[in-house]
Design an enzyme around this catalytic site. Structure first.
Site: not given
Ligand code: GP9
Ligand code: MN
Length: 427
Positions: A38, A82, A199, A258-259
């Site tokens: 993440e 995500t 996150h 992911d980002h």
């Molecule tokens: C929530 C997680 C976060 O289940 O995958 O998503 P994001 O805010 O990073 O798009």
């Molecule tokens: Mn994410």
């Protein structure tokens, strides 16, 4: 429209590249575990704070002889964050211009996704595990369309208030509890594990924080190394478990970020962390690099410098697994192919290539960060910009027009959502 489909087919045919034959099928039949890191940016790899490595376990993987690592690999997500990353990795289709494609199209569209393909071509069992809500980003519906047989979300896990942070169970607790489910998966399996602790707002409890915060005085930024460090420890524990079970010998592990974790609202703090005197839109664009690491015992690894992005993961993986992809509608290209076009489109129309980078209305030389002023170079850079936009808009036609309804390889059996029931994940 049928003319849309024709345009897409023509584009894909013209842009097809031969995958790297040396790697074809080297991981055939292996279990596959995709580990979603993440908000993890590439700069964390090998990064030290106060003399201490922030991510020692991932660093070790990055440098291992049997890891294919990529240091010019970029996230290409849009507003779907995500979920856009997941969409690209599972389908080699871009997210859409606004909102999340998984939310808007995940329930109703036809997909020819990684799990469905691996199930049909390789007899794989397919599963996703995530210590958060099953309906976030419409996962509980989209995963059915993708052909995932199992989806374990928060309701499948033991729960205590103190185990939960932000979007789900803390990564160590999540991975530890996932082990019992993984051990039960019939092999070969294709499994995605979605972590959450690293996150925004990167605010870890004291007990779990085992590295000092950075001291940029930007609250959002300073906790980032702590949650990244925690995630790295969770990965370390998980790798040790894989080793204990012997699964490490049979598994292809894929790690991806992911980002970005730090947005361009924090350029001053990022300048401090990356040791730069000035830090602008070009530097922020360069920071869109995220890790991609593919690891398996005996894999011929190395750190590759090819420019690529999330859209390219599926064709790369299919080649490693020995599954032909030339009859699928994929917008990415095998990262190991010598003919990889190395044009990384961002969802907003920006792009990065080895020579040029586009940010908003400006073009830069990727190597130096200088503005492109020379007429000839500018023309070349603009041409690349048009090509980036072309692939985005063709992918949009596939997604918004649900074009995969009309396009499938003869061997593919269309996925039917009603064939799947995630019970507790749907709750
Ligand atoms: C929530 C997680 C976060 O289940 O995958 O998503 P994001 O805010 O990073 O798009
Ligand atoms: Mn994410």
């Amino acid at each position: 429209k049928s003319s849309d489909l024709a345009a897409v087919k023509k584009y894909l045919k013209q842009n097809r590249v031969a995958p790297n034959a040396q790697y074809t099928g080297v991981a055939k039949g292996k279990d596959v575990i995709m580990i979603h890191l993440e908000s993890f940016q590439q700069f964390l790899i090998d990064y030290k704070w106060k003399g201490k490595e922030v991510t020692p376990n991932l660093n070790k993987l990055y440098h291992a002889k049997d890891t294919l690592a990529f240091d010019n690999f970029f996230n290409q997500v849009g507003q779907g964050k995500t979920s856009d990353a997941e969409m690209m990795l599972e389908n080699s289709l871009f997210g859409v211009q606004s909102g999340s494609a998984m939310t808007t199209y995940g329930t109703s569209n036809v997909f020819e996704s990684m799990p469905a393909i691996l199930k049909q071509k390789g007899g794989y069992t397919t599963a996703v595990m995530h210590g958060g809500s099953g309906s976030f980003w419409n996962r509980n519906n989209a995963y059915k369309s993708f052909g995932y047989q199992y989806f374990m979300s928060l309701n499948y896990y033991n729960y205590q208030n103190s185990w939960y942070l932000g979007y789900g169970l803390k990564d160590k607790i999540f991975l530890k509890q996932s082990a019992k489910y993984i051990a039960e998966l019939p092999q070969p399996f294709y499994l995605k594990l979605i972590t959450v602790t690293n996150h925004y707002p990167y605010d870890l409890d004291k007990q779990n924080a085992s590295i000092a915060k950075t001291d940029t005085n930007d609250n959002t930024v300073d906790g980032y190394v702590q949650t990244a460090h925690y995630l790295d420890q969770a990965i370390g524990e998980f790798m040790a478990w894989l080793k204990r079970t012997g699964l490490d010998k049979k598994t292809l592990l894929v790690f991806y970020g992911d980002h970005y974790g730090i947005s361009n609202n924090h350029n001053e703090a990022m300048a401090i962390l990356t040791g730069k005197k000035s830090y602008g839109e070009f530097d922020d664009q360069q920071q869109q690099r995220v890790p991609l690491m593919i690891h398996a015992a005996g894999l011929k690894g190395g750190i590759k410098h090819v420019y690529g992005g999330e859209i390219d993961v599926m064709p790369t993986l299919l080649n490693l697994l020995g599954i032909k992809s030339n009859d699928l509608m994929l917008f990415g290209h095998d990262l190991l192919s010598r003919q990889n076009p190395q044009l990384v489109a961002q969802r907003n129309g920006n792009y990065i290539s080895p020579e040029f980078t586009k940010v908003a209305s400006s073009y830069y030389y990727t190597k130096t960060g200088r503005r492109v002023k020379n007429e000839q170079d500018l023309a070349k850079a603009k041409l690349l910009g048009n090509r980036a936009l072309a692939q985005l808009s063709l992918s949009d036609r596939v997604m918004t027009g649900n074009l995969l309804r009309f396009y499938k390889p003869s061997w593919f059996k269309t996925t039917k959502a009603e064939d799947y029931d995630y019970n507790k994940a749907d709750a």
